[in-house]
Design an enzyme around this catalytic site. Structure first.
Site, mmCIF file in Angstrom:
data_model
loop_
_atom_site.group_PDB
_atom_site.id
_atom_site.type_symbol
_atom_site.label_atom_id
_atom_site.label_comp_id
_atom_site.label_asym_id
_atom_site.label_seq_id
_atom_site.Cartn_x
_atom_site.Cartn_y
_atom_site.Cartn_z
ATOM 1 N N TYR A 154 -21.780 10.125 5.453
ATOM 2 C CA TYR A 154 -20.691 9.332 6.936
ATOM 3 C C TYR A 154 -20.927 9.855 7.723
ATOM 4 C CZ TYR A 154 -15.913 7.627 6.775
ATOM 5 O OH TYR A 154 -14.785 7.197 7.181
ATOM 6 N N LYS A 161 -13.232 10.667 12.197
ATOM 7 C CA LYS A 161 -11.827 10.585 11.419
ATOM 8 C C LYS A 161 -11.046 12.218 12.145
ATOM 9 C CE LYS A 161 -12.547 6.753 9.311
ATOM 10 N NZ LYS A 161 -11.063 6.253 10.093
#
Length: 255
Positions: A154, A161
């Site tokens: 990720y 995020k």
């Protein structure tokens, strides 16, 4: 029978495919009585095609959240269509390929800046663009992927995020006096277009096969859509700055 969004007017971003969480949020919102308007980028025609599969027609507006001209004209276009807004759904995230897939230590700042701008700062940009149309009782709902942890593959979407989650809290703080709520839904992995753009996504998703207390179905975005609709409704009138996990319970599991 009346729905929990009866009479509400909702703007929804991020409808790219039928598998998109945003598509299911739009479908459920309409089924619960809302009027829905969609935004799309970079291919509004793709969203217009998918929008035909919704229960009712929905207008599509082109919106690049990094383009100030697009943001400046948004309120006028939405006002012409709906008059005002009771809710906004932020389902927008992007990182260049060199910011994903195991390249964390080598990603140049330009790519990190793009990921932060599109995935985090845009929550503030979109909310401010829609703010003139919102009044007390309105709700902003965004989508995150649990930023408490470092996930396989990720990479820079993780810090993006984390920035999104912090941005939501500060928006909740500053817009609370206007009666506007801002919350996030932290979803488990869904096999959407956004997910498929992450190299090695299956490694990340495999965590849910072994750690989720509730059975998790990557092909079912509806539970996440339901949470979005619930947060848009009047059923959470004093909830803001919150992150609601729709992840089968993985977020609370230890070893």
């Amino acid at each position: 029978m009346s729905g929990i969004l009866d009479g509400k007017r909702i703007l929804i971003t991020g409808v790219l495919m039928e598998s998109s969480i945003a598509f299911h949020a739009a479908k459920l919102a309409q089924e619960q009585g809302a009027e829905v308007i969609l935004t799309a980028f970079p291919r509004p025609t793709l969203t217009e095609r998918i929008a035909k599969k919704l229960p009712k027609p929905a207008k599509v507006i082109e919106l690049d959240v990094t383009n100030q001209e697009h943001l400046d004209r948004l309120a006028g276009l939405v006002k012409d269509e709906l008059g005002s807004l009771d809710g906004v759904v932020h389902s927008i995230g992007f990182a260049p390929q060199d910011a994903l897939g195991g390249n964390f230590l080598n990603t140049p700042f330009e790519s990190v800046a793009t990921a932060m701008h599109v995935s985090a700062f845009s929550l503030k940009s979109l909310t401010m663009a829609c703010r003139p149309l919102m009044s007390s009782g309105a709700a902003v709902v965004g989508l995150t992927f649990d930023a408490q942890f470092a996930w396989p593959q990720y990479d820079w979407m993780g810090p993006a995020k984390a920035a999104l989650e912090a941005t939501s809290r500060y928006l909740a703080r500053d817009l609370g006096k206007e009666g506007i709520r801002c919350n996030l839904v932290s979803a488990g992995p869904i096999g959407s277009m956004a997910a498929k753009s992450i190299p090695g996504f299956t490694d990340l998703a495999d965590v849910w096969n072994t750690r989720s207390p509730l059975e998790w179905n990557m092909a079912d975005p509806e539970p996440t859509g339901r949470a979005i609709v619930a947060l848009l409704s009047d059923w959470f009138p004093k909830t803001t700055g919150e992150i609601v996990h729709v992840d089968g319970g993985v977020h609370m599991m230890g070893a």
